[in-house]
Design an enzyme around this catalytic site. Structure first.
Site, PDB file in Angstrom:
ATOM      1  N   PRO A   2       0.721  -1.379  -0.010  1.00 52.96           N
ATOM      2  CA  PRO A   2       0.053   0.016   0.009  1.00 52.96           C
ATOM      3  C   PRO A   2       0.820   1.362  -0.009  1.00 52.96           C
ATOM      4  CG  PRO A   2      -0.825  -1.567   1.574  1.00 52.96           C
ATOM      5  CD  PRO A   2       0.561  -2.242   0.871  1.00 52.96           C
ATOM      6  N   GLU A   3       0.530   2.228  -0.640  1.00 50.20           N
ATOM      7  CA  GLU A   3       1.168   3.522  -0.938  1.00 50.20           C
ATOM      8  C   GLU A   3       0.424   4.529  -0.159  1.00 50.20           C
ATOM      9  OE1 GLU A   3       2.801   4.452  -4.756  1.00 50.20           O
ATOM     10  OE2 GLU A   3       2.946   2.287  -5.066  1.00 50.20           O
TER      11      GLU A   3
END
Length: 279
Positions: A2-3
């Protein structure tokens, strides 16, 4: 992994359900995640009220009423899952938080690359995970001149520079490729040459693509879901990421000449770009 948009989406979901609530029980099912959990972890959290939940880079920050701050990182497969009642636990539910008002939060992480740590508000800015971070790309301190100053003198490709958390906090592989495409800048270009108008275009593109991704709930890849279990949808709006060989949305008529979107590997990470549009 996840960013920033995915982490921001999770933070907003957690804040909506947990801010102002007291942790009445914390179930710790193992002594470690990626790293050992802090001593007396569950006991130190039990009874504390959650004052607010926010984000720094890719870290979730849970501020408690006694001045403690819980730092959480999702790693590659970590998920924060909200629910009610006594949940039926899965094998990878490593920590479960029970809050008043019948709210539960499970931290599920199949590969255990996520981690949690405890610090205090006074020490947060100097914590080893946070002290060297660059500006927030959605904050008031991030703009073209600030980005240009951070890139000046850097001989690395601009794609690698964007992934350097000391340059700008929270940008990951997907959104670096997307922002560079929007700005018309090749991922191969040396970072030090991104100055003036190029830096302005890139800063705007970074802000725009991250904001749009947050509005779409992030990009769902493999294990990522929002805190309510819903998927994000920004992956349907990617223009270059994982579009190798497809037509460039900015210059369709040149498909025969360029072969469409290219994929290269830089420092072990895939970069996607249009060699005609991006210079």
């Amino acid at each position: 992994m996840p960013e920033l948009p995915e982490v921001e989406t999770v933070c907003r979901g957690l804040a909506a359900r947990l801010q102002g609530r007291r942790l009445i029980r914390v179930l710790q099912r193992r002594p470690d995640l990626r790293f050992p959990l802090p001593a007396r972890f569950a006991k130190r959290l039990t009874g504390r009220r959650i004052e607010r939940i926010d984000r720094r880079a890719k870290y979730i920050l849970v501020h408690l009423d006694d001045g403690q701050v819980l730092i959480c990182h999702l790693g590659m497969t970590g998920r924060m899952l909200l629910g009610t009642g006594e949940p039926e636990l899965e094998i990878h539910d490593h920590i479960v938080f029970f809050a008043d008002g019948d709210v539960t939060l499970r931290f599920n992480d199949a590969r255990r690359f996520g981690f949690m740590d405890l610090t205090t508000t006074a020490k947060l800015g100097k914590h080893k995970l946070l002290k060297g971070l660059g500006p927030e790309p959605l904050g008031p301190d991030f703009d073209g001149p600030r980005l240009a100053a951070a890139l000046a003198g850097k001989r690395t490709p601009i794609k690698a520079a964007l992934l350097d958390q000391r340059v700008v906090a929270g940008i990951g592989n997907i959104y670096a490729s997307e922002a560079l495409f929007r700005a018309g800048i090749s991922p191969r270009r040396l970072a030090r040459t991104v100055q003036g108008e190029r830096a302005e275009r890139l800063a705007r593109a970074v802000t725009e693509v991250l904001s749009e991704a947050i509005a779409a709930g992030g990009s769902s890849l493999r294990d990522y879901v929002q805190a309510d279990g819903e998927l994000g949808y920004f992956q349907h709006r990617w223009q270059v990421y994982e579009h190798e060989g497809q037509r460039c949305p900015g210059c369709d008529c040149e498909f025969a000449a360029t072969g469409g979107i290219k994929r290269i590997v830089q420092a072990g990470r895939a970069s996607f770009y249009c060699p005609r549009r991006q210079r």
